[in-house]
Write an enzyme that holds these catalytic residues in place. Structure first.
Site, PDB file in Angstrom:
ATOM      1  CD  GLN A  22      -7.205  -4.527   3.887  1.00 21.84           C
ATOM      2  OE1 GLN A  22      -8.171  -5.229   4.157  1.00 21.84           O
ATOM      3  NE2 GLN A  22      -7.331  -3.245   3.602  1.00 21.84           N
TER       4      GLN A  22
ATOM      5  CB  CYS B  30      -3.683   3.467  -1.472  1.00 24.95           C
ATOM      6  SG  CYS B  30      -4.807   4.813  -1.169  1.00 24.95           S
TER       7      CYS B  30
ATOM      8  CG  HIS C 220      -1.908   0.958   1.413  1.00 24.88           C
ATOM      9  ND1 HIS C 220      -1.667   2.254   1.810  1.00 24.88           N
ATOM     10  CD2 HIS C 220      -3.251   0.871   1.227  1.00 24.88           C
ATOM     11  CE1 HIS C 220      -2.809   2.918   1.854  1.00 24.88           C
ATOM     12  NE2 HIS C 220      -3.789   2.099   1.506  1.00 24.88           N
TER      13      HIS C 220
END
Ligand code: PLP
Length: 397
Positions: free
Chosen positions: A194, A355, A115
């Site tokens: 995540q 992103c 990310h």
């Protein structure tokens, strides 16, 4: 499904249709207990922490520190610094550890799957300090090139890797990455934005040196997250932001600092958010996370299979351990158009580069549609989603 009743927002309608919320990798919804805990704090206990002896200050301090205690227990970690989220936690490592420990002769290993919040802070540090950045490529099967990874460790001081990709849902081979990095003398930072929301992680057993994640992706409020740090790495960190609460003494000549996590939490912290996050952990504790993770993965596998059958390209593999994120593209219908058409009938999905522009560049695309599932999503919602997409394709593709 009983647990859906805990989330008031799931009762609302969007453009006259029941909300089907499939944007959980961006942020999850909040159960009533989280909303109540934050509201109770403001209506009953609002005060600043750590400073005053009055009752309200004691309640606020207990609430704030209660979140830290919960984090340490939940993740089996010795040090938990409260930050504004994953992004600030990674920036904190770059400032507090990176600037104190990295020089122009050192290298950092990142992956193409990161990310932006696990790329940009390192690029800024590299510009300032001349540190070399090496990227581990992503292979065609959406996994990391582990041969290149092993080779890139020579002379590396830090490896920064995403636990689970927010675009692909792929869970990286972290045990091997941590073992190899440590054998080469490098520290490891895991971006678990995540991962932490989906699986229980024993930070101590896991062996990483730093782990960052955000409350809002795990039923907690926005504006708060954490950095877990191993004790030896903690000792190597220098304060980043100066101000109240992080000091031991201040004179006109200079200051001394606290030796615990407060050293990295200058200023009035996120008290209501910490209290809300603690309530979110309390809510999640009632779930069988492993069972829920498997159920969500089944929904993702069903979705991916149906999408492929409809001529879509699906980016990801949905192996055991991966998260329930399904990124896809139609050969003709633009992702933004698809998202608007879905929104018109109540479905919330994400589109764009998520992103993760280096990853999308590697995949040769600039955007995907992403459906991501969480505890309150059902197979029925996935079936309706597929049925709705079929209607959209018939009409518009
Ligand atoms: N890392 C990953 C893998 C993410 O998915 C996200 C958010 O989408 C972040 C980092 C940044 O998290 P935050 O915006 O909460 O700081």
């Amino acid at each position: 499904m009983a647990l859906r009743d805990d989330f008031p927002i799931l009762q609302r309608k969007v453009h006259g249709h029941p909300l089907v919320y499939l944007d959980n990798a961006a942020t999850t919804q909040k159960p009533q207990v989280v909303i109540d805990a934050m509201s109770d704090y403001y209506s009953q206990s609002n005060a600043n922490v750590h400073r005053a002896v009055h009752t309200l200050a004691g309640e606020a301090t207990d609430g704030y520190e209660g979140c830290r205690t919960r984090l340490k227990t939940w993740f089996n970690a010795e040090r938990a610094i409260l930050t504004s989220g994953t992004t600030e936690a990674i920036n904190l490592v770059a400032h507090a550890w990176g600037r104190a420990n990295l020089t122009k002769d050192d290298a950092i290993v990142l992956t193409e799957m990161e990310h932006h919040s696990d790329i940009v802070p390192w690029q800024m540090l590299a510009e300032e300090r001349g540190v070399e950045i090496r990227y581990v490529p992503v292979l065609d099967d959406f996994t990391l090139d582990m041969e290149v990874f092993e080779a890139s460790l020579v002379g590396a001081k830090l490896v920064c890797v995403v636990h689970t990709s927010n675009v692909l849902g792929v869970r990286n081979p972290l045990e091997r990455i941590i073992k190899s990095a440590h054998a080469a003398g490098a520290k490891v930072l895991i971006d678990a934005a995540q991962g932490a929301p989906h699986v229980r992680i024993d930070f101590d057993a896991f062996g990483a040196d730093f782990m960052a994640f955000s409350a809002h992706k795990m039923c907690g409020p926005t504006g708060i997250g954490a950095l877990l740090v191993r004790p030896d790495a903690f000792e190597e960190m220098q304060p980043f932001m100066g101000g109240g609460d992080m000091i031991e003494t201040v004179t006109t000549e200079g200051s001394t600092y606290q030796d615990n996590e407060h050293k990295f939490e200058a200023g009035t912290p996120r008290i209501a958010e910490a209290i809300g996050w603690n309530a979110a952990f309390g809510w999640m504790e009632t779930l069988d996370l492993e069972k829920e993770h498997k159920r969500m993965l089944e929904i993702a596998r069903y979705t991916a299979k149906e999408l492929r059958g409809m001529g879509m390209t699906v980016y990801g593999r949905h192996d055991d351990g991966d998260s329930a994120v399904v990124s896809f593209l139609h050969p003709k219908l633009h992702s933004e158009d698809m998202a608007h058409l879905l929104d018109a009938v109540g479905y919330a999905v994400r589109t764009g580069h998520h992103c993760a522009q280096p990853l999308l560049n590697r995949l040769g695309i600039s955007s995907t549609v992403r459906a991501s599932y969480y505890f309150y999503n059902t197979m029925e919602e996935a079936e309706q989603f597929i049925a709705q997409l079929k209607i959209i394709l018939e009409r518009f593709a």
